[in-house]
Write a protein that holds these residues in place. Structure first.
Motif, mmCIF file in Angstrom:
data_model
loop_
_atom_site.group_PDB
_atom_site.id
_atom_site.type_symbol
_atom_site.label_atom_id
_atom_site.label_comp_id
_atom_site.label_asym_id
_atom_site.label_seq_id
_atom_site.Cartn_x
_atom_site.Cartn_y
_atom_site.Cartn_z
ATOM 1 N N THR A 183 40.553 46.400 35.653
ATOM 2 C CA THR A 183 39.497 45.781 34.858
ATOM 3 C C THR A 183 39.881 44.379 34.423
ATOM 4 O O THR A 183 41.025 44.122 34.049
ATOM 5 N N ASP A 184 38.899 43.482 34.478
ATOM 6 C CA ASP A 184 39.062 42.177 33.847
ATOM 7 C C ASP A 184 39.350 42.417 32.365
ATOM 8 O O ASP A 184 38.779 43.316 31.740
ATOM 9 N N ALA A 185 40.222 41.614 31.793
ATOM 10 C CA ALA A 185 40.642 41.820 30.398
ATOM 11 C C ALA A 185 39.482 41.738 29.419
ATOM 12 O O ALA A 185 39.583 42.260 28.306
ATOM 13 N N LEU A 186 38.372 41.119 29.801
ATOM 14 C CA LEU A 186 37.254 40.935 28.868
ATOM 15 C C LEU A 186 36.057 41.837 29.169
ATOM 16 O O LEU A 186 34.955 41.582 28.673
ATOM 17 N N VAL A 187 36.268 42.916 29.940
ATOM 18 C CA VAL A 187 35.132 43.800 30.222
ATOM 19 C C VAL A 187 34.645 44.479 28.942
ATOM 20 O O VAL A 187 35.372 44.612 27.952
ATOM 21 N N ASN A 204 44.778 46.068 33.393
ATOM 22 C CA ASN A 204 43.971 44.869 33.161
ATOM 23 C C ASN A 204 44.537 43.691 33.939
ATOM 24 O O ASN A 204 45.760 43.566 34.080
ATOM 25 N N HIS A 207 41.615 37.468 32.275
ATOM 26 C CA HIS A 207 40.210 37.162 32.505
ATOM 27 C C HIS A 207 40.018 36.178 33.652
ATOM 28 O O HIS A 207 40.584 35.080 33.667
ATOM 29 N N ASP A 208 39.221 36.620 34.623
ATOM 30 C CA ASP A 208 38.800 35.805 35.764
ATOM 31 C C ASP A 208 39.961 35.311 36.625
ATOM 32 O O ASP A 208 39.817 34.346 37.371
ATOM 33 N N VAL A 231 34.057 44.523 36.807
ATOM 34 C CA VAL A 231 33.856 43.180 36.256
ATOM 35 C C VAL A 231 32.439 43.108 35.678
ATOM 36 O O VAL A 231 31.652 44.041 35.802
ATOM 37 N N TYR A 235 29.876 37.519 31.450
ATOM 38 C CA TYR A 235 30.675 38.128 30.384
ATOM 39 C C TYR A 235 29.993 37.903 29.043
ATOM 40 O O TYR A 235 29.641 36.783 28.676
ATOM 41 N N ASP A 238 31.749 35.398 26.533
ATOM 42 C CA ASP A 238 32.099 34.039 26.947
ATOM 43 C C ASP A 238 31.029 33.337 27.765
ATOM 44 O O ASP A 238 31.036 32.115 27.886
ATOM 45 N N PRO A 242 32.196 35.819 37.362
ATOM 46 C CA PRO A 242 33.296 35.843 38.326
ATOM 47 C C PRO A 242 32.896 35.313 39.696
ATOM 48 O O PRO A 242 31.718 35.124 40.002
#
Length: 462
Positions: A183-187, A204, A207-208, A231, A235, A238, A242
């Motif tokens: 997973t992207d850290a900001l999911v 993780n 992010h991106d 993803v 987001y 933010d 991606p």
């Protein structure tokens, strides 16, 4: 005269110390050692229900509220909106410019959408009254799923009663021990909870950072049976998105699955609002799972998975969040279906949204506001860098009849605390320009006055 809201002496110092400690970790709990069964604290049983105010997280929440009260900071959350929340909204009897609604295309409150929901109420009532598997299936459910599959350009879709639950039950059901979720850290939290429920391993990547994702795949793919990459299309904190073509190349090279959460990108990205696949000109059938919500562009409530017929049939037959949940309320399904049809008929709404987002982003950056990596579509943050500062800025804007809510620790890192502006197709140029100018003015005043966590510590010790 002493302010009655302020704790004094030792209590004040303890409050400040605890607040500092609380900003170090979202998971922090009480540091007191657990009582053994032989101690009076553990063995004594009080009559009646358990007092949840004794839980460490609840005590922490009360402490944060006490700290806010101590400096006179009003709670910016749970403000009641007295009508449809769109580009404007009525709060406390007064109309405000509203930047805290994800009514992206202005379809919530559209007379055609309302009429569809009203017709469904007359025909079906307000509830499906059963699981769709048992007796809750209504014609409008199948019609909505067919429309979603058509818009996404895939074979099928399955609709569920909650966007959050859609990710939780789908990921939690499809993956298990011996599998891996990347997973992207900001999911979104729903993806994280689904991964946790599944029992699969989870890793993780920053992010991106698709180079980091590729390294994780190189190092780990051979150790697991199934690997899911998750993803977001845009987001939600933010406002960036991606590199979908590279994600597809990576998942194909390593034999992984890809889930794209389009909660904030469906109806937003692409010339006609069909999402990130349309934005990049990608065949949507190269992605295993398109997840979306009905509560944003589609002006209802619920969630869905779009993809192959085999996947959707399997989820309908076995996913706990579908099988053991009541069917989506028919008025909500009808509202979402009407919104989907308007999206197809009126792509100019998508163009207006894109123009408004770019206007806000361009003017915000020209005013010296930190908008992070936002691409200037549906979500644009203004990063303040301090939770107290962000909440104070929100309250000051509210007094100027601009509604934009803060996102604070632990939802984001303390240094990334922000106001989050949701842009819609219905905002006027004047509203956008007014919001940017007011935000820049008030933020400059806050910094001049040194409002933030440091001022809280000073206030507590004065």
């Amino acid at each position: 005269m002493t302010d009655a809201r302020k704790p004094s002496g030792t209590k004040r110092d303890k409050l400040v110390a605890n607040l500092r400690a609380g900003h170090k970790s979202a998971r922090q709990r009480s540091t007191a050692p657990a009582a053994s069964p032989s101690t009076p604290a553990a063995s004594a049983h009080k009559p009646g229900a358990f007092d949840f105010s004794e839980l460490a997280p609840v005590r922490q929440l009360r402490m944060h509220r006490a700290a806010a009260d101590m400096i006179g900071l009003d709670n910016p959350f749970f403000q009641p909106h007295e009508g449809v929340a769109g580009a404007t909204s009525v709060l406390h009897g007064t109309e405000h410019d509203n930047f805290s609604s994800y009514n992206y295309l202005g379809l919530t409150g559209d007379p055609r959408v309302n009429a569809a929901a009203e017709a469904a109420i007359r025909t079906y009532g307000t509830s499906a009254s059963a699981s769709r598997v048992v007796a809750g299936e209504r014609p409008v459910h199948g019609a909505l799923e067919a429309a979603l599959a058509r818009l996404h350009g895939v074979e099928d879709a399955v609709v569920m009663v909650s966007g959050h639950a859609t990710n939780v039950t789908t990921i939690g059901h499809l993956l298990g021990e011996g599998d891996l979720v990347l997973t992207d850290a900001l999911v979104h939290n729903s993806i994280s909870e689904g991964a946790r429920l599944s029992g699969a391993a989870r890793k993780n990547f920053p992010h991106d950072d698709l180079d980091a994702l590729e390294k994780l795949l190189i190092d780990n793919r051979h150790r697991y049976e199934n690997v899911l990459i998750a993803v977001e299309g845009i987001y939600s904190m933010d406002g960036d998105f991606p590199d979908l073509p590279r994600l597809i190349r990576l998942k194909q090279e390593f034999g992984a699955w890809l889930l794209v959460d389009e909660a904030h990108s469906f109806g937003v990205l692409g010339k006609t609002g069909k999402g990130i696949a349309e934005h990049f000109g990608i065949d949507p059938n190269t992605v295993e799972m398109w997840m979306g919500t009905l509560s944003k562009t589609l002006s209802a409530c619920g969630g869905y998975i779009a993809g192959s017929k085999a996947l959707c049939d399997y989820l309908r037959a076995t996913a706990p969040g579908f099988v053991f949940s009541v069917g989506l309320a028919p008025p909500l399904a009808a509202a979402a279906l009407a919104s989907a049809e308007i999206l197809e008929q009126e792509p100019e709404r998508v163009a207006r949204l894109a123009a408004n987002g770019q206007r806000f982003l361009t003017r915000a950056r020209a005013a010296g506001l930190d908008t992070g990596n936002s691409a200037g579509y549906s979500v644009i943050p203004v990063i303040v860098g301090d939770s107290i500062g962000a909440a104070t800025l929100s309250n000051r804007l509210l007094k100027r009849r601009i509604n934009a809510l803060p996102i604070v620790f632990p939802a984001v890192a303390e240094k990334s605390a922000r106001l989050r502006f949701f842009i819609t197709s219905e905002h006027s140029d004047a509203q956008i320009d007014r919001a940017v100018a007011a935000t820049a003015e008030e933020l400059a005043l806050l910094r001049e006055q040194n409002v933030g966590f440091g001022s809280l510590v000073k206030s507590a010790r004065d």
